[in-house]
Design a protein around this motif. Structure first.
Motif, PDB file in Angstrom:
ATOM      1  N   MET A   1       0.823  -1.191   0.000  1.00 30.97           N
ATOM      2  CA  MET A   1       0.000   0.000   0.000  1.00 30.97           C
ATOM      3  C   MET A   1       0.870   1.259   0.000  1.00 30.97           C
ATOM      4  SD  MET A   1      -3.303   1.196   2.285  1.00 30.97           S
ATOM      5  CE  MET A   1      -3.712  -0.410   2.753  1.00 30.97           C
ATOM      6  N   ALA A   2       2.088   1.150   0.545  1.00 35.08           N
ATOM      7  CA  ALA A   2       2.970   2.312   0.585  1.00 35.08           C
ATOM      8  C   ALA A   2       3.300   2.815  -0.814  1.00 35.08           C
ATOM      9  CB  ALA A   2       4.249   1.987   1.356  1.00 35.08           C
ATOM     10  N   GLU A   3       3.485   1.892  -1.773  1.00 36.41           N
ATOM     11  CA  GLU A   3       3.797   2.311  -3.149  1.00 36.41           C
ATOM     12  C   GLU A   3       2.606   3.051  -3.758  1.00 36.41           C
ATOM     13  OE1 GLU A   3       6.024   2.835  -6.647  1.00 36.41           O
ATOM     14  OE2 GLU A   3       6.629   2.323  -4.617  1.00 36.41           O
ATOM     15  N   ILE A   4       1.399   2.561  -3.520  1.00 32.71           N
ATOM     16  CA  ILE A   4       0.201   3.246  -4.028  1.00 32.71           C
ATOM     17  C   ILE A   4       0.106   4.626  -3.403  1.00 32.71           C
ATOM     18  CG2 ILE A   4      -2.328   3.236  -4.110  1.00 32.71           C
ATOM     19  CD1 ILE A   4      -2.172   0.162  -4.119  1.00 32.71           C
ATOM     20  N   GLN A   5       0.368   4.695  -2.101  1.00 33.53           N
ATOM     21  CA  GLN A   5       0.310   5.976  -1.402  1.00 33.53           C
ATOM     22  C   GLN A   5       1.360   6.942  -1.953  1.00 33.53           C
ATOM     23  OE1 GLN A   5       0.738   5.621   2.822  1.00 33.53           O
ATOM     24  NE2 GLN A   5       0.240   7.747   3.194  1.00 33.53           N
ATOM     25  N   ALA A   6       2.578   6.459  -2.193  1.00 31.96           N
ATOM     26  CA  ALA A   6       3.636   7.318  -2.717  1.00 31.96           C
ATOM     27  C   ALA A   6       3.277   7.861  -4.093  1.00 31.96           C
ATOM     28  CB  ALA A   6       4.955   6.548  -2.780  1.00 31.96           C
ATOM     29  N   GLN A   7       2.673   7.038  -4.939  1.00 31.64           N
ATOM     30  CA  GLN A   7       2.387   7.449  -6.311  1.00 31.64           C
ATOM     31  C   GLN A   7       1.127   8.304  -6.433  1.00 31.64           C
ATOM     32  OE1 GLN A   7       4.707   7.196  -8.569  1.00 31.64           O
ATOM     33  NE2 GLN A   7       5.947   6.006  -7.154  1.00 31.64           N
ATOM     34  N   THR A   8       0.186   8.139  -5.516  1.00 30.97           N
ATOM     35  CA  THR A   8      -1.072   8.884  -5.618  1.00 30.97           C
ATOM     36  C   THR A   8      -1.190  10.028  -4.626  1.00 30.97           C
ATOM     37  OG1 THR A   8      -2.259   7.479  -4.040  1.00 30.97           O
ATOM     38  CG2 THR A   8      -2.280   6.796  -6.372  1.00 30.97           C
TER      39      THR A   8
END
Length: 130
Positions: free
Chosen positions: A1-8
């Motif tokens: 989820m951290a990658e989704i959070q970083a990108q969005t």
């Protein structure tokens, strides 16, 4: 989820709520990948895979209307079936077949990779608001 959070730039609560909604709508299925602590990954269901043509349409619209032509494509897709650039879809611009997610090889541009890495670094550095 951290990658989704970083990108969005989305908050963990917002991302979790959207994933739960997508799961409830049958677009994704949650599967455990770690017992302690419990961690899950999300996989597209057949319904979610069928939505890919909509994603391609949104991508085509964005590439056409939201940036200048000299910027080039953010991601170039190669159609595995014919081995040629696929274009913006929904049909391969070379062979005319319907583009399916599993039949595409993605090649992100250097600018796109740089932008994603900058977002990731900003997130790690705490510069993206949560």
């Amino acid at each position: 989820m951290a990658e989704i959070q970083a990108q969005t730039g989305g908050t963990p609560q917002m991302i979790a709520a959207r994933l739960k909604n997508m799961e409830a709508d049958g677009l994704v299925a949650r599967r455990p990948y770690n017992e302690r602590p419990p961690r899950y990954e999300y996989h597209l269901t057949p319904k979610g895979q069928a939505f890919y043509s909509v994603v391609l349409a949104l991508r085509a619209w964005g590439e056409t209307w939201c940036k200048s032509p000299e910027e080039g494509l953010a991601v170039v897709y190669t159609h595995k079936t014919c081995g040629q650039p696929a274009g913006l879809g929904p049909l391969c611009e070379h062979c005319g077949e319907l583009l399916r997610r599993e039949e595409l090889i993605s090649e992100p541009s250097a600018a796109y990779i740089e932008e994603r890495n900058a977002r990731r670094e900003a997130f790690k550095g705490g510069r993206i608001q949560q």
